[in-house]
Design a protein around this motif. Structure first.
Motif: not given
Ligand SMILES: [Fe+2]
Length: 314
Positions: A130-139
């Motif tokens: 639990p506690g997903m945060c600071y979502r990010a994407g890198w291509i």
């Protein structure tokens, strides 16, 4: 921006296939995904994104003469790619370059993609992590026969192949032959990877994924990895995040790095759960008190649970 790019492209809710019952957030595992044809991951859209991110300094690139043993941090300066983002992305077949579009969630179009995909991931993994945060994407857009040097990162990572082929070597986050406990302590404290050192024999103890489009892998926080692109250009996207558990471990590793400065070698994080719990509770309380003091003093407080990394208002 083309008319197509002005649309809000949505990803399928379950773009990453994950078995909810068997998912283990601390186990390296293969996955499949359905993002290969996504409009925002096609070459023309990525050229446009590269131009937008280059203005913000959100591009990382190096030449194809970097090797597995090149310092990950020094690769851009030691092996410079002197082409612009648009030049590189528009001619990646011949650019002899490795290019990463960093933190694509800062771009509103791509924030929707990152949010959609990780909402689907959270629905499958949140009960275990639990506690997903600071979502990010890198291509990652890479020329043929380029290498991502050996390194590790702090986030959990779903790395998904969109076009071309890649071989990914990943090592368990508990593999202290490949990365010592002190290397992890130091990395969490300073973000420095200077205690990581590549050796060719590491390949023999890796999890190896030969990824084709539609395939991917999950690697937990601080799993060392190294990537080799095949004989054609490649497009890859990573979706990353922190959770309550990664943030807890990070705080423990930071504390252990400080303890080491007094000549004390602390037990590895996770070996003595009761000691970890007491240490974490104490340090978390101190961090909380410091945050309150900063607020009272009118100084900025680093938020601990942003939905998207680098995007304070969502
Ligand atoms: Fe990485």
């Amino acid at each position: 921006m083309t008319p197509d790019e002005k649309k809000t492209w949505r990803a399928p809710m379950m773009a990453v296939e994950i078995d909810k019952a068997s998912f283990d957030p601390w186990r390296i595992q293969p996955v499949r995904h359905s993002l290969v044809g996504h409009p925002l991951l096609q070459p023309a859209a990525l050229v446009a994104l590269g131009e937008r991110l280059e203005v913000r300094g959100s591009i990382r690139t190096h030449g194809n003469d970097a090797t597995a043993g090149t310092s990950f941090g020094d690769a851009p300066s030691a092996h410079p790619n002197r082409l612009s983002a648009a030049q590189t992305l528009g001619a990646i077949q011949d650019a002899k370059a490795w290019m990463s579009l960093l933190n694509v969630q800062v771009d509103p179009l791509y924030r929707v993609l990152v949010g959609d995909v990780l909402d689907g991931v959270q629905a499958r993994v949140g009960h275990r992590d639990p506690g997903m945060c600071y979502r990010a994407g890198w291509i990652f857009v890479t020329s043929p026969r380029t290498v991502t040097p050996f390194h590790f990162d702090k986030e959990h990572n779903f790395i998904l192949q969109v076009s071309g082929k890649k071989r990914i070597y990943v090592w368990d986050h508990t593999d202290t032959v490949v990365a010592s406990e002190q290397a992890r302590d130091r990395f969490h404290h300073t973000h420095g990877r200077e205690l990581l050192a590549w050796r060719e024999e590491f390949r023999e103890r890796a999890h190896v994924f030969d990824l084709l489009p539609g395939e991917g892998a999950y690697m937990p926080s601080t799993s060392p990895h190294m990537v080799e692109t095949g004989d054609e250009p490649s497009i890859t996207i990573s979706f990353t995040y922190y959770t309550d558990a990664t943030r807890r471990d990070a705080l423990l590793h930071k504390t252990h790095e400080l303890v080491r400065r007094f000549g004390i070698a602390p037990p590895p994080v996770g070996r003595l759960p009761a000691l970890d719990a007491v240490t974490h509770a104490g340090i978390a309380a101190l961090v909380g008190i410091r945050g309150v003091a900063r607020q009272v003093a009118g100084r900025p407080v680093h938020p601990g649970n942003l939905r998207f990394a680098g995007v304070p208002l969502t």
